[in-house]
Design a protein around this motif. Structure first.
Motif, PDB file in Angstrom:
ATOM      1  N   LEU A 123       0.830  -1.206   0.000  1.00 12.41           N
ATOM      2  CA  LEU A 123       0.000   0.000   0.000  1.00 12.41           C
ATOM      3  C   LEU A 123       0.861   1.251   0.000  1.00 12.41           C
ATOM      4  O   LEU A 123       0.464   2.292  -0.536  1.00 12.41           O
ATOM      5  CB  LEU A 123      -0.931   0.003   1.216  1.00 12.41           C
ATOM      6  CG  LEU A 123      -1.996  -1.098   1.267  1.00 12.41           C
ATOM      7  CD1 LEU A 123      -2.744  -1.050   2.596  1.00 12.41           C
ATOM      8  CD2 LEU A 123      -2.971  -0.958   0.100  1.00 12.41           C
ATOM      9  N   ALA A 124       2.029   1.152   0.611  1.00  9.27           N
ATOM     10  CA  ALA A 124       2.939   2.295   0.654  1.00  9.27           C
ATOM     11  C   ALA A 124       3.982   2.253  -0.455  1.00  9.27           C
ATOM     12  O   ALA A 124       4.507   3.286  -0.863  1.00  9.27           O
ATOM     13  CB  ALA A 124       3.644   2.338   2.011  1.00  9.27           C
ATOM     14  N   MET A 125       4.267   1.059  -0.963  1.00 10.66           N
ATOM     15  CA  MET A 125       5.359   0.884  -1.921  1.00 10.66           C
ATOM     16  C   MET A 125       4.924   1.044  -3.374  1.00 10.66           C
ATOM     17  O   MET A 125       5.667   1.582  -4.199  1.00 10.66           O
ATOM     18  CB  MET A 125       5.985  -0.505  -1.747  1.00 10.66           C
ATOM     19  CG  MET A 125       6.721  -0.714  -0.446  1.00 10.66           C
ATOM     20  SD  MET A 125       7.148  -2.473  -0.222  1.00 10.66           S
ATOM     21  CE  MET A 125       8.033  -2.833  -1.741  1.00 10.66           C
ATOM     22  N   HIS A 126       3.733   0.554  -3.714  1.00 11.70           N
ATOM     23  CA  HIS A 126       3.349   0.446  -5.121  1.00 11.70           C
ATOM     24  C   HIS A 126       2.354   1.525  -5.546  1.00 11.70           C
ATOM     25  O   HIS A 126       1.514   1.950  -4.746  1.00 11.70           O
ATOM     26  CB  HIS A 126       2.741  -0.929  -5.395  1.00 11.70           C
ATOM     27  CG  HIS A 126       3.693  -2.069  -5.189  1.00 11.70           C
ATOM     28  ND1 HIS A 126       5.049  -1.939  -5.345  1.00 11.70           N
ATOM     29  CD2 HIS A 126       3.481  -3.368  -4.840  1.00 11.70           C
ATOM     30  CE1 HIS A 126       5.636  -3.093  -5.102  1.00 11.70           C
ATOM     31  NE2 HIS A 126       4.716  -3.980  -4.790  1.00 11.70           N
ATOM     32  N   PRO A 127       2.413   1.947  -6.793  1.00  8.99           N
ATOM     33  CA  PRO A 127       1.476   2.957  -7.293  1.00  8.99           C
ATOM     34  C   PRO A 127       0.080   2.375  -7.475  1.00  8.99           C
ATOM     35  O   PRO A 127      -0.086   1.166  -7.671  1.00  8.99           O
ATOM     36  CB  PRO A 127       2.076   3.374  -8.639  1.00  8.99           C
ATOM     37  CG  PRO A 127       2.880   2.196  -9.069  1.00  8.99           C
ATOM     38  CD  PRO A 127       3.426   1.577  -7.807  1.00  8.99           C
ATOM     39  N   ARG A 128      -0.889   3.270  -7.426  1.00  5.09           N
ATOM     40  CA  ARG A 128      -2.275   2.857  -7.631  1.00  5.09           C
ATOM     41  C   ARG A 128      -2.540   2.670  -9.120  1.00  5.09           C
ATOM     42  O   ARG A 128      -2.068   3.442  -9.958  1.00  5.09           O
ATOM     43  CB  ARG A 128      -3.229   3.900  -7.062  1.00  5.09           C
ATOM     44  CG  ARG A 128      -4.700   3.529  -7.178  1.00  5.09           C
ATOM     45  CD  ARG A 128      -5.585   4.541  -6.478  1.00  5.09           C
ATOM     46  NE  ARG A 128      -5.337   4.555  -5.040  1.00  5.09           N
ATOM     47  CZ  ARG A 128      -6.035   5.287  -4.176  1.00  5.09           C
ATOM     48  NH1 ARG A 128      -7.013   6.081  -4.614  1.00  5.09           N
ATOM     49  NH2 ARG A 128      -5.759   5.244  -2.901  1.00  5.09           N
ATOM     50  N   VAL A 129      -3.282   1.634  -9.455  1.00  2.91           N
ATOM     51  CA  VAL A 129      -3.695   1.389 -10.837  1.00  2.91           C
ATOM     52  C   VAL A 129      -5.008   2.127 -11.061  1.00  2.91           C
ATOM     53  O   VAL A 129      -6.011   1.831 -10.405  1.00  2.91           O
ATOM     54  CB  VAL A 129      -3.890  -0.111 -11.106  1.00  2.91           C
ATOM     55  CG1 VAL A 129      -4.382  -0.342 -12.535  1.00  2.91           C
ATOM     56  CG2 VAL A 129      -2.590  -0.877 -10.853  1.00  2.91           C
ATOM     57  N   PHE A 144      -3.474  -1.575  -6.192  1.00  6.63           N
ATOM     58  CA  PHE A 144      -2.084  -1.135  -6.188  1.00  6.63           C
ATOM     59  C   PHE A 144      -1.245  -2.261  -6.793  1.00  6.63           C
ATOM     60  O   PHE A 144      -1.458  -3.436  -6.490  1.00  6.63           O
ATOM     61  CB  PHE A 144      -1.585  -0.859  -4.770  1.00  6.63           C
ATOM     62  CG  PHE A 144      -2.313   0.252  -4.061  1.00  6.63           C
ATOM     63  CD1 PHE A 144      -1.826   1.553  -4.084  1.00  6.63           C
ATOM     64  CD2 PHE A 144      -3.490  -0.001  -3.360  1.00  6.63           C
ATOM     65  CE1 PHE A 144      -2.494   2.578  -3.428  1.00  6.63           C
ATOM     66  CE2 PHE A 144      -4.165   1.012  -2.705  1.00  6.63           C
ATOM     67  CZ  PHE A 144      -3.674   2.306  -2.740  1.00  6.63           C
ATOM     68  N   SER A 145      -0.259  -1.894  -7.632  1.00  5.15           N
ATOM     69  CA  SER A 145       0.556  -2.930  -8.264  1.00  5.15           C
ATOM     70  C   SER A 145       1.890  -2.370  -8.726  1.00  5.15           C
ATOM     71  O   SER A 145       2.003  -1.184  -9.049  1.00  5.15           O
ATOM     72  CB  SER A 145      -0.194  -3.536  -9.452  1.00  5.15           C
ATOM     73  OG  SER A 145       0.588  -4.528 -10.097  1.00  5.15           O
ATOM     74  N   ASN A 146       2.882  -3.259  -8.780  1.00 10.18           N
ATOM     75  CA  ASN A 146       4.183  -2.887  -9.343  1.00 10.18           C
ATOM     76  C   ASN A 146       4.259  -3.252 -10.822  1.00 10.18           C
ATOM     77  O   ASN A 146       5.311  -3.104 -11.442  1.00 10.18           O
ATOM     78  CB  ASN A 146       5.306  -3.599  -8.575  1.00 10.18           C
ATOM     79  CG  ASN A 146       5.308  -5.108  -8.802  1.00 10.18           C
ATOM     80  OD1 ASN A 146       4.312  -5.690  -9.238  1.00 10.18           O
ATOM     81  ND2 ASN A 146       6.419  -5.763  -8.472  1.00 10.18           N
ATOM     82  N   ALA A 147       3.147  -3.752 -11.372  1.00  9.10           N
ATOM     83  CA  ALA A 147       3.128  -4.175 -12.778  1.00  9.10           C
ATOM     84  C   ALA A 147       1.807  -3.732 -13.399  1.00  9.10           C
ATOM     85  O   ALA A 147       0.907  -4.541 -13.633  1.00  9.10           O
ATOM     86  CB  ALA A 147       3.299  -5.689 -12.879  1.00  9.10           C
ATOM     87  N   GLU A 148       1.695  -2.432 -13.683  1.00 12.36           N
ATOM     88  CA  GLU A 148       0.433  -1.888 -14.188  1.00 12.36           C
ATOM     89  C   GLU A 148       0.030  -2.513 -15.513  1.00 12.36           C
ATOM     90  O   GLU A 148      -1.172  -2.750 -15.755  1.00 12.36           O
ATOM     91  CB  GLU A 148       0.522  -0.369 -14.346  1.00 12.36           C
ATOM     92  CG  GLU A 148      -0.793   0.256 -14.795  1.00 12.36           C
ATOM     93  CD  GLU A 148      -0.756   1.767 -14.814  1.00 12.36           C
ATOM     94  OE1 GLU A 148      -1.548   2.363 -15.575  1.00 12.36           O
ATOM     95  OE2 GLU A 148       0.065   2.361 -14.078  1.00 12.36           O
TER      96      GLU A 148
END
Length: 221
Positions: A123-129, A144-148
């Motif tokens: 929740l703090a590390m990855h951007p919101r999709v 939230f994901s590191n692979a949009e």
């Protein structure tokens, strides 16, 4: 955090294993799944296996944000192991984000607490999709994901429409339910207390759609 979650779901006691087992067994039989009773150090548990390769586990909670018993839907989808994603209601995300922020600031840490579950740190590390094209869904759920790119391929109309229906009908702000992708596994976690047949049917149908679509994405569809 526990007080906030209790206010969301109300005051409940741990579900009786016999009652939950009967509900799970009846649901499994109706859906053509296999039901098993298992023994563990933490007590009696249950497993339901679907012919399509996904399974359901009922037993002791593995997450601090789920009190009592936990119900887990799990499937090895074959998606890349480094893809990380979390989907949950906006209401629950605020509760968990507040807890993460509190731990971070109170301890004067310079990095995210590694004792937290992966999904809370994301929740703090990855951007919101963004879900801009689906306003009704965006009002209720966050991703939230590191692979949009992978997330967007997965979240096509075959997935978004069932999600919109769920968010508009039964995936309410009081339902503590978290969906994650990690190490190729699609996992849905929710309370395992006081299971209801209709609830199992609705969650099971949604999870099946999500899992089958993610398998297709992993195969390049």
């Amino acid at each position: 955090m526990f007080d906030a979650i209790k206010r969301m779901i109300g005051s409940t006691s741990a579900g009786d294993a016999t009652d939950e087992g009967q509900v799970l067994s009846a649901w499994a039989e109706a859906e053509g799944h296999t039901f098993k009773r298992v023994k563990a150090k933490t007590g009696t548990g249950f497993v339901v296996e679907a012919p399509e390769g996904w399974r359901v586990e009922w037993g002791a909670s593995q997450r601090s944000y789920i009190a009592g018993k936990e119900l887990r839907f799990r499937c090895d989808t074959g998606v890349a192991s480094d893809v990380q994603l979390i989907m949950l209601s906006r209401a629950l995300s605020l509760v968990l984000e507040t807890d993460v922020f509190s731990r971070f600031t109170n301890a004067m840490q310079t990095q995210i607490d590694n004792t937290l579950p992966d999904e809370m740190r994301w929740l703090a590390m990855h951007p919101r999709v963004p879900l801009n094209d689906h306003a009704a869904l965006a009002r209720r759920l966050v991703v939230f994901s590191n692979a949009e790119a992978v997330a967007r391929r997965w979240l096509d109309d075959s997935v978004l429409l069932p999600l919109e229906e769920a968010a508009g009908n039964w995936w309410t702000d009081t339902l503590v339910m978290v969906l994650t992708i990690n190490r190729g596994m699609l996992t849905l976690r929710m309370s395992g207390d006081k299971l209801q047949p209709l609830q199992l049917k609705l969650v099971g149908e949604l999870y099946r759609v999500l899992a089958m679509r993610l398998k297709a994405v992993a195969l390049g569809d």
